[in-house]
Design a protein around this motif. Structure first.
Motif, mmCIF file in Angstrom:
data_model
loop_
_atom_site.group_PDB
_atom_site.id
_atom_site.type_symbol
_atom_site.label_atom_id
_atom_site.label_comp_id
_atom_site.label_asym_id
_atom_site.label_seq_id
_atom_site.Cartn_x
_atom_site.Cartn_y
_atom_site.Cartn_z
ATOM 1 N N THR A 1 21.165 75.258 95.172
ATOM 2 C CA THR A 1 20.547 74.591 96.311
ATOM 3 C C THR A 1 20.520 73.079 96.115
ATOM 4 N N ASP B 1 20.513 81.928 102.038
ATOM 5 C CA ASP B 1 19.586 82.493 101.065
ATOM 6 C C ASP B 1 18.305 82.963 101.751
ATOM 7 N N ASN C 1 15.578 77.919 100.451
ATOM 8 C CA ASN C 1 15.150 76.671 99.803
ATOM 9 C C ASN C 1 15.900 75.470 100.376
ATOM 10 N N ASP D 1 25.052 77.418 101.034
ATOM 11 C CA ASP D 1 24.171 77.692 99.896
ATOM 12 C C ASP D 1 23.910 79.183 99.810
HETATM 13 MG MG LIG Z 1 18.829 78.182 95.612
#
Ligand SMILES: [Mg+2]
Ligand SMILES: Nc1ncnc2c1ncn2[C@@H]1O[C@H](COP(=O)(O)OP(=O)(O)OP(=O)(O)O)[C@@H](O)[C@H]1O
Ligand SMILES: Nc1ncnc2c1ncn2[C@@H]1O[C@H](COP(=O)(O)OP(=O)(O)OP(=O)(O)O)[C@@H](O)[C@H]1O
Ligand SMILES: [Mg+2]
Lengths: 250, 250
Positions: free
Chosen positions: B17, B40, B44, B125
């Motif tokens: 991230t 994700d 995050n 990500d």
């Molecule tokens: Mg991460």
């Protein structure tokens, strides 16, 4: 005296495996017989215990207990008085394998029943998810131990793991306790110390008195820090945590 | 010139991230229009971009594209010239939601098609898993960027992520390139430097020349290090990485 500890946090790389293995080693050093249960598809705890990827694992025990009882996969680790029930990449498919099983959160608790007599401590290492594996471990455990890195992104996920624990307390395990363990603390970093103060202030007695400091001694390929650096601060940190867990009646 | 980068490693906490966001910010600083796609469940990257948990997310785009096209969820982030397609905890259920979809690895590639014209760089990500999310990202990407911590447990998982990339190259994306990015390097630690040497020796030109050093400046709650500490070594590391990505023809 007997205790099952679920080491849980969906955030990656916060020290779950390092804690499961080194707390286990420290409890064993204090005379306990310890079992580490590796529920992570990446089976890092098993590697740290010296076990290469096995054929039979916790996946088989949970998905087909008739065929593969727990006793059949438990083996000694490279750490004295610590046994291991190994993980396996197949655990990535645990969710779908158990899609239609009623009360599937209970499967780990049932699997551990026959071996409870043999150990004073059972430590369950969870992977970085909040799926069925961690749910099972919370159902089986006496205590949820939440390693928390002293970093901003770590705080992001804290609410979610606490909610998961509280759901488990409501639905599958009213006796479940929880503790937050501050990990990887670098005291030279001011923001880290602020996070420590904030977490202690907010959670009080639910935060472990022991804090695990950041230490290069904990970057280990195989074994525990008690073996590799027995007089180090890191070894002392985990001994103190073990003492706190033992002295902590529940 | 246009590039889709999948930031991938199933090991937790290795800097995926942090890399997606700060590399994105550095590419934007060099004049590119950048999109960060947050796949994700712990979202995050979205938090770092200043987005609180949203209702519509990449989950909806992937599971119900007719109902929720990508353009409907893309929004500017708190980082100049960086847009965000947010993540959501619902992504934890992506696997089961798509259980019976034929060619499901293609869904992200299809979703990104309409917006390719708008950006010079798209960074995806991934969470700490090797499930359908990462598989989709490898199918959509020009490059798989693998952040690798300079620590023993990190090496454990490297074989598996490389295998995942090679499977994607065989089955879903013959054009996929890969680079390993050494992250969180603490040069005071000898074992870390040994790992750098070993990885560079083994993977040669597939290792990024840029190494991201460990820096407390990268422990950020919101925004990029280019905003928070624009003259820091950490900011310079990510600018160098951006330059390497831009100068890197494929
Ligand atoms: Mg991460
Ligand atoms: N206190 C510490 N000081 C320094 N390094 C540490 C410390 N605790 C853990 N580490 C190292 O940090 C990395 C991440 O730790 P670990 O793998 O135990 O986290 P994890 O939460 O189990 O990760 P995952 O989510 O991938 O399962 C490992 O390389 C480990 O050796
Ligand atoms: N180079 C670095 N120096 C110091 N801290 C860093 C560095 N890179 C990342 N961090 C910090 O380390 C922690 C883990 O990084 P990050 O969340 O980016 O990893 P991740 O691989 O995305 O984790 P996850 O597997 O949970 O998604 C974060 O708190 C982040 O701020
Ligand atoms: Mg782990």
């Amino acid at each position: 005296k007997f205790m099952i500890i679920s080491v849980i946090n969906q955030k990656g790389g916060v020290g779950k495996t390092t804690t499961a293995v080194n707390l286990g080693a420290a409890l064993a050093e204090k005379g306990q017989r310890v079992l580490i249960v590796d529920l992570d598809a990446q089976h890092n705890a098993s590697s740290l215990c010296g076990t290469r990827e096995t054929t039979a694992s916790m996946f088989d025990v949970l998905v087909d207990p008739e065929e593969q009882p727990l006793e059949g996969i438990v083996r000694p680790s490279l750490i004295d008085n610590v046994d291991l029930a190994p993980g396996h990449r197949a655990l990535a498919g645990l969710e779908s394998a158990l899609l239609n099983v009623v009360g599937r959160e209970m499967l780990l608790r049932e699997a551990l029943d026959p071996v409870r007599e043999r150990y004073q401590a059972i430590l369950i290492d969870n992977g970085p998810t909040l799926g069925i594996g961690p749910a099972m471990s919370l159902c089986a455990a006496d205590m949820a131990l939440v390693p928390l890195q002293c970093e901003h992104l770590a705080l992001d996920g804290l609410a979610q793991v606490l909610q998961t624990i509280s759901t488990a307390q409501r639905r599958t395990n009213a006796q479940l306790q929880k503790r937050i363990l501050l990990t990887m603390l670098d005291r030279r970093i001011n923001s880290a110390k602020d996070i420590v103060t904030a977490v202690q202030g907010r959670f009080g007695r639910e935060v472990c008195q022991t804090i695990i400091s950041r230490s290069s001694k904990l970057d280990i390929g195989v074994g525990s820090v008690l073996q590799h650096a027995p007089t180090s601060n890191a070894a002392e940190d985990y001994r103190a945590l073990a003492q706190e867990m033992i002295g902590n009646p529940h």
